[in-house]
Structures are given as C-alpha cells and as structure tokens.
Design an enzyme around this catalytic site. Sequence first.
Site, PDB file in Angstrom:
ATOM      1  N   GLY A  21       0.825  -1.204   0.000  1.00 51.81           N
ATOM      2  CA  GLY A  21       0.000   0.000   0.000  1.00 51.81           C
ATOM      3  C   GLY A  21       0.854   1.246   0.000  1.00 51.81           C
ATOM      4  O   GLY A  21       2.024   1.209  -0.370  1.00 51.81           O
ATOM      5  N   LEU A  23       0.583   3.608  -2.077  1.00 56.26           N
ATOM      6  CA  LEU A  23       1.029   3.592  -3.476  1.00 56.26           C
ATOM      7  C   LEU A  23       1.481   4.980  -3.939  1.00 56.26           C
ATOM      8  O   LEU A  23       0.969   5.989  -3.468  1.00 56.26           O
ATOM      9  CB  LEU A  23      -0.103   3.100  -4.394  1.00 56.26           C
ATOM     10  CG  LEU A  23      -0.642   1.688  -4.163  1.00 56.26           C
ATOM     11  CD1 LEU A  23      -1.516   1.255  -5.348  1.00 56.26           C
ATOM     12  CD2 LEU A  23       0.452   0.664  -3.938  1.00 56.26           C
ATOM     13  N   HIS A  24       2.438   4.985  -4.846  1.00 53.15           N
ATOM     14  CA  HIS A  24       2.923   6.224  -5.450  1.00 53.15           C
ATOM     15  C   HIS A  24       3.271   5.930  -6.909  1.00 53.15           C
ATOM     16  O   HIS A  24       3.021   4.806  -7.390  1.00 53.15           O
ATOM     17  CB  HIS A  24       4.125   6.785  -4.668  1.00 53.15           C
ATOM     18  CG  HIS A  24       5.211   5.780  -4.408  1.00 53.15           C
ATOM     19  ND1 HIS A  24       5.933   5.192  -5.416  1.00 53.15           N
ATOM     20  CD2 HIS A  24       5.666   5.227  -3.255  1.00 53.15           C
ATOM     21  CE1 HIS A  24       6.804   4.348  -4.906  1.00 53.15           C
ATOM     22  NE2 HIS A  24       6.651   4.333  -3.583  1.00 53.15           N
ATOM     23  N   HIS A  27       4.884   2.588  -7.792  1.00 54.50           N
ATOM     24  CA  HIS A  27       4.004   1.419  -7.912  1.00 54.50           C
ATOM     25  C   HIS A  27       3.203   1.499  -9.210  1.00 54.50           C
ATOM     26  O   HIS A  27       2.956   0.476  -9.870  1.00 54.50           O
ATOM     27  CB  HIS A  27       3.000   1.364  -6.744  1.00 54.50           C
ATOM     28  CG  HIS A  27       3.643   1.219  -5.402  1.00 54.50           C
ATOM     29  ND1 HIS A  27       3.753   2.260  -4.512  1.00 54.50           N
ATOM     30  CD2 HIS A  27       4.197   0.151  -4.795  1.00 54.50           C
ATOM     31  CE1 HIS A  27       4.350   1.836  -3.419  1.00 54.50           C
ATOM     32  NE2 HIS A  27       4.634   0.564  -3.560  1.00 54.50           N
ATOM     33  N   GLN A  51       7.959  -8.906   7.977  1.00 55.13           N
ATOM     34  CA  GLN A  51       9.187  -8.328   7.443  1.00 55.13           C
ATOM     35  C   GLN A  51       9.633  -7.060   8.179  1.00 55.13           C
ATOM     36  O   GLN A  51      10.572  -6.403   7.762  1.00 55.13           O
ATOM     37  CB  GLN A  51       9.076  -8.088   5.935  1.00 55.13           C
ATOM     38  CG  GLN A  51       8.140  -6.979   5.506  1.00 55.13           C
ATOM     39  CD  GLN A  51       7.913  -7.013   3.998  1.00 55.13           C
ATOM     40  OE1 GLN A  51       7.216  -7.869   3.479  1.00 55.13           O
ATOM     41  NE2 GLN A  51       8.514  -6.072   3.270  1.00 55.13           N
ATOM     42  N   GLY A 136      10.185  -3.994  -8.229  1.00 59.28           N
ATOM     43  CA  GLY A 136      11.042  -2.855  -8.559  1.00 59.28           C
ATOM     44  C   GLY A 136      12.509  -3.165  -8.277  1.00 59.28           C
ATOM     45  O   GLY A 136      12.845  -3.854  -7.315  1.00 59.28           O
ATOM     46  N   GLN A 142      16.031  -7.609  -2.457  1.00 60.27           N
ATOM     47  CA  GLN A 142      14.732  -8.306  -2.419  1.00 60.27           C
ATOM     48  C   GLN A 142      14.463  -8.967  -3.779  1.00 60.27           C
ATOM     49  O   GLN A 142      14.064 -10.136  -3.850  1.00 60.27           O
ATOM     50  CB  GLN A 142      13.629  -7.295  -2.078  1.00 60.27           C
ATOM     51  CG  GLN A 142      12.228  -7.806  -2.360  1.00 60.27           C
ATOM     52  CD  GLN A 142      11.147  -6.857  -1.869  1.00 60.27           C
ATOM     53  OE1 GLN A 142      10.917  -6.734  -0.686  1.00 60.27           O
ATOM     54  NE2 GLN A 142      10.455  -6.187  -2.773  1.00 60.27           N
ATOM     55  N   ARG A 176       8.371   5.842   2.109  1.00 57.93           N
ATOM     56  CA  ARG A 176       8.919   6.454   3.321  1.00 57.93           C
ATOM     57  C   ARG A 176       9.266   7.929   3.138  1.00 57.93           C
ATOM     58  O   ARG A 176       9.498   8.627   4.123  1.00 57.93           O
ATOM     59  CB  ARG A 176      10.196   5.726   3.745  1.00 57.93           C
ATOM     60  CG  ARG A 176       9.952   4.318   4.220  1.00 57.93           C
ATOM     61  CD  ARG A 176      11.256   3.546   4.251  1.00 57.93           C
ATOM     62  NE  ARG A 176      10.975   2.133   4.432  1.00 57.93           N
ATOM     63  CZ  ARG A 176      11.056   1.505   5.596  1.00 57.93           C
ATOM     64  NH1 ARG A 176      11.425   2.159   6.665  1.00 57.93           N
ATOM     65  NH2 ARG A 176      10.768   0.234   5.681  1.00 57.93           N
TER      66      ARG A 176
HETATM   67  O1  PAF Z   1       8.423  -4.470  -1.740  1.00 60.83           O
HETATM   68  C1  PAF Z   1       7.411  -4.539  -1.029  1.00 60.83           C
HETATM   69  O2  PAF Z   1       6.559  -3.649  -1.037  1.00 60.83           O
HETATM   70  C2  PAF Z   1       7.249  -5.736  -0.107  1.00 60.83           C
HETATM   71  O3  PAF Z   1       8.469  -6.184   0.368  1.00 60.83           O
HETATM   72  C3  PAF Z   1       6.464  -6.891  -0.752  1.00 60.83           C
HETATM   73  C4  PAF Z   1       7.211  -7.465  -1.945  1.00 60.83           C
HETATM   74  C5  PAF Z   1       5.099  -6.400  -1.182  1.00 60.83           C
HETATM   75  C6  PAF Z   1       6.274  -8.025   0.249  1.00 60.83           C
HETATM   76  O4  PAF Z   1       5.571  -7.613   1.376  1.00 60.83           O
END
Ligand code: PAF
Length: 269
Positions: A21, A23-24, A27, A51, A136, A142, A176
């Site tokens: 969420g 979003l910007h 995304h 996480q 991304g 990640q 952030r």
């Molecule tokens: O990159 C993210 O926003 C998060 O790490 C993800 C991949 C949605 C997993 O919670």
Amino acid sequence: MKVAQSLKALDRPCAFVPTMGALHAGHQSLIKIAREYCDEVVVSVFVNSLQFEDKDDLAKYPKTPEIDERLAQEAGATILWRPEVGDLYPGTEMKLSAGELGRRFEGASRAGHFDGVLTVVNRLFELVRPKYAIFGEKDFQQLFLIKRMAAQLHPEIEIIAAPTIREASGLALSSRNVRLSQEGVLTAQSISKALRAASTKESISDMKLELARLENEPKFKLDYAVIIDEESFELATESTVRPRALIAGWVDGVRLIDNAAMSRSLVKL
Ligand code: PAF
C-alpha cells in the site's frame, strides 16, 4: 477495477504486483508494466508484519487506502486485493528462510526481514498463481532473493524487474519519503548523487571512493555503501563485469535505500 478481500480463482492469466500500500508513482509504473504483459492485473495490498523487525517502523508505515484505490485504477489494475492476516496465514503455511544472503546488507540491519518477505511472497504466489510478477529494482536485494526463491518454488512464474522511478532531483520514490523534512529531502538527494558519480568511474576502487564521500554528508547516517556483482551478489572485484552500487542509511531517522548499475556494466553488455 474490482476491490476485494478474497480472491476468486482467475480464469485467465494475470500479472501480479504485490505491494504494502501507500502507493505512489513508482508502484504505478509497476502496474503499467504489468499491463503490458496481461489484461488481468492483480495488485495486492498487505502490510506484512513478518518483514518488520522494528515494530515502531511497522506502526508508522503509511496507510492511504483511498489513494491506493485511485492510483491502482488509474495505472490499469483490474483487481485490487486486500487480504487480511487470516486470509494469507490460516495456520499451516511454510516459513521460508532467505539463507546467508538474507543476513547481509539490508538483512544485517533488519534481522529476519528477508525471511518475512520471502514467506509472504511465496504465500501470495500460491494464492494468486500469476504468470508474471513485477518487482522494482529499487529493492535490489529483495528482487534477487525473490528471483532465486521463485526459480526454486514457482518456476512457472516469470519475475519481471522494473526500473526505479525517481524524482527530477534523482531521489528514488519511496513510501517512506513522506516522513522526510524539507531539509531531509535535500540530504536524501545525496544518495542518488553518489550513485551517479560512482557510475561514471571505470574502476571499482574509484566507485568506492565516490560512495565513501557519503560518510561526510552531514545529517546522513550511512549504514552501508558497497559495490556488488549483480549476478552473484558478492562484493565486486576489479574483474566484475556487472557491478552495481547499493546504498542504505538514515535521514531524519527514516531508513532509505537505493542502488544503480555502474555504467561499466552497461558498456560491456
Ligand atoms: O516491496 C514490497 O513492497 C514488499 O516487500 C512486498 C514485496 C510487497 C512483500 O511484502
């Protein structure tokens, strides 16, 4: 666009954009890329507590449900899926480990972070069963770990890497950034400036010297600035063909990360 808490089995292939969420435009660019692959685009919004090792960071994670809906729709999502904890974790699911690489760089300051990311992404993949999933490049470690996990557990899903979206100043978009003061925004811009400066250098040692300047940046608390080999994620040596710089640190107490391919790797492609 359908907005739902539960996801029904889809009768056509979909491209998937998992998010937490807030979003910007970053995304939105992932969703637009997803649309290039499939007419059906599922966007999930789930703030994955597994996480966040820092519960304060979790509590402060921005929540903007109306904006999320508008931006997802505008960008071309066809389903906005907002599962609750019980929908993803009814009790029997597997916890994944990101292994040794999961404890380096981002993982060194965020114990268990990548185990949490892989656990939720695996679960989301099991439920959505997408043909494509878009992530991304901004979260480069990640992306690397998800590609590795997907190759082992979901070889039928193609992981698509999407370029980092930046403000005109170079600052990488991040949910952030809204927590940065005006002065903090200027400090944060030094990260992309260091990446740009390093990317013009030919030798790994000169790239490192450019990154090291960040240690003297007032108001920036550097966590790490390294050059890695983007194929192995090991530290780069002078013979590395595809070096990439990764930077992480804090501005105004907000953790920021960024990375960029060093132009040497582009030249040799
Ligand atoms: O990159 C993210 O926003 C998060 O790490 C993800 C991949 C949605 C997993 O919670």
